[in-house]
Write an enzyme that holds these catalytic residues in place. Structure first.
Site, PDB file in Angstrom:
ATOM      1  N   ILE A 111       0.820  -1.214   0.000  1.00 15.41           N
ATOM      2  CA  ILE A 111       0.000   0.000   0.000  1.00 15.41           C
ATOM      3  C   ILE A 111       0.855   1.266   0.000  1.00 15.41           C
ATOM      4  CG2 ILE A 111      -1.867  -1.247   1.167  1.00 15.41           C
ATOM      5  CD1 ILE A 111      -1.198   0.277   3.737  1.00 15.41           C
ATOM      6  N   LYS A 112       2.127   1.150   0.322  1.00 17.60           N
ATOM      7  CA  LYS A 112       3.069   2.281   0.285  1.00 17.60           C
ATOM      8  C   LYS A 112       2.468   3.566   0.844  1.00 17.60           C
ATOM      9  CE  LYS A 112       6.071   0.550  -3.438  1.00 17.60           C
ATOM     10  NZ  LYS A 112       5.363  -0.685  -3.821  1.00 17.60           N
TER      11      LYS A 112
END
Lengths: 317, 317
Positions: A111-112
């Protein structure tokens, strides 16, 4: 990081399958097979395309998960591919995570995310849920370090609370990653090395029984020399290594990112496994949706076995 | 950036209201008022808390949007607050964006996404949708630069295609932002200055009729001197300035981030406006949900007017 390390040990396979569906990766007859179902469920006609892709993505993911769950320790769904379809896609992301977890896989949510303290604390609910409710079903998430410590601490706390992990971007696999990450600092190090030192520090109080902390690092397979040096520099940091296969990284490239015991890293492949059916030479447009999914499954399994065996030779040498 | 600049001009108000709901910011009787409705809609009891907060967030947001839509040009929902509730929260995020857009507001989605090329292209669908379907209803999104150019280009292309904008993190408002952003580079500049130069370049081919490109920069109000220097350094880059109010930034602090014509920046306040009811001295636990929402509305409007007037004095001097 103990749960992931034990899952790798159980399968003798330090690889993770990236569940990054795109329209081009799902056989068209699979998408088409949901046309009737979707037409009745959407509020307006322009939603049909994304809703149909979303349900097709789930069927595709479930097929792949079923085909590989006994031979790989983990999957890494990339949430961007689902967000591209809007909220309906995000639902499918969480359903994919939940299904993978039910099949015994460690679920690494790519998901950074990254934000300032109070906002990072909100994102950290990806890991520790809302009360007793865990809507995301992730065992770990990837995090961006650009905001510094106060953007990371809430994730570390949530990970410790929920027996989960995070992986912080250090040296990414893409071509232009060097624009920031490779900049020379006045003290003689490079930006990514400075980030590496921060990451090792962020994890220091969460070292598990296998010697690695809950704060891992993302280190691209496309940077073998830097990865090897980082392995020395970050002795308690487990690596998530993207960029294998379709992006050019080989088993030999990633070997240096493992420790002397053959632990310390997990290598991701996405297209190389979930898109293996396209290179199988067995696909035909005349296939039914079920036949196409069977080909997706058998091709993904074979590609996952090949990757496992290549990594075993290179890493468990 | 033309649409945003014109919206600011129409309201003579360079401020944006951050729609960042938390459980602590929504009056408890508003949350409680949805208990019955939610109990019938969830699949399992542990989902009740998050589902109830989600619908309460929407009611709260709608109340605030209605109270400010005629006096501010833009809102900035922070997606983390919604993701914290799971997919039900993400639905509410998009409903909030859609409702704000329907009221004529420019919607700046604070999503801080960032990934490698092909994945960034997936995230960029936040801006250009799926076919004719725009599930996210955002006019701009925030983006993280740590991955470099190939993580930014897809957003710039999508923005140009859809007449939208992006804002790239340059110098964030949080205390530990300096750990990376202020590092001294070997060439005598700092990391954030290098990022600033990249951002100015990323926007170069998208400069609009008011002299600013589609690629803006996030520059925290808590760094007034650096912000002033960045204003000189990035002549075609519009600034989104968080950190005003609750985080400590004042109108005087942000004045230097505007250009000589009083354009070039928009200042965000979240808690200072949406949580103004808590400092009104008028709240009572005995209020009904509607009475509490009326107080939220009147307090938010007054706080937004105060902020506007403070900025007018400091900026349009």
């Amino acid at each position: 990081m103990d749960r992931l390390i034990e899952a790798i040990d159980n399968t003798q396979n330090p690889s993770v399958v990236g569940l990054d569906p795109t329209e081009a990766l799902v056989p068209p007859q699979v998408v088409a097979s949901f046309a009737d179902e979707v037409r009745d469920s959407v509020e307006s006609p322009e939603e049909i395309e994304s809703a149909q892709l979303a349900v097709a993505y789930f069927e595709y993911n479930r097929t792949i998960i079923d085909a590989i769950a006994d031979i790989v320790p983990a999957v890494k769904p990339q949430i961007a591919m689902y967000e591209a379809l809007g909220p309906a896609g995000v639902d499918i992301y969480t359903m994919t995570c939940e299904y993978a977890a039910q099949q015994g896989l460690y679920v690494l949510g790519d998901i950074k995310r990254g934000d300032i303290g109070s906002t990072a604390a909100a994102y950290a609910h990806h890991l520790n849920g809302v009360g007793d409710f865990d809507p995301w079903h992730e065992d770990a998430v990837t995090v961006n370090p650009y905001l510094g410590t106060d953007g990371i601490t809430p994730f570390v706390e949530a990970a410790a609370e929920a027996d989960k992990d995070i992986f912080v971007l250090v040296r990414t696999s893409n071509p232009s990653s060097s624009e920031l990450q490779m900049l020379d600092l006045a003290d003689g190090t490079k930006v990514y090395e400075h980030v590496a030192d921060l990451v090792e520090g962020w994890g220091a109080e969460t070292i598990g029984s296998h010697g690695y902390s809950r704060v891992g690092a993302v280190v691209g397979a496309t940077h073998p020399e830097e990865g090897k040096a980082l392995r020395e520099r970050m002795p308690h940091t487990f690596f998530l290594v993207p960029g294998y296969g379709a992006q050019g990284g080989t088993a030999a490239d990633v070997a240096g990112m493992f420790d002397k015991q053959g632990s310390g890293a997990i290598v991701n492949s996405s297209r190389g496994i979930i898109g293996a059916w396209k290179k199988s030479g067995k696909y035909s447009e005349s296939m039914t949706a079920d036949e196409a999914l069977d080909l997706v499954a058998s091709s993904a399994r074979q590609a996952a076995l090949d990757m496992r065996d290549n990594l075993r030779v290179a890493v468990y040498r």
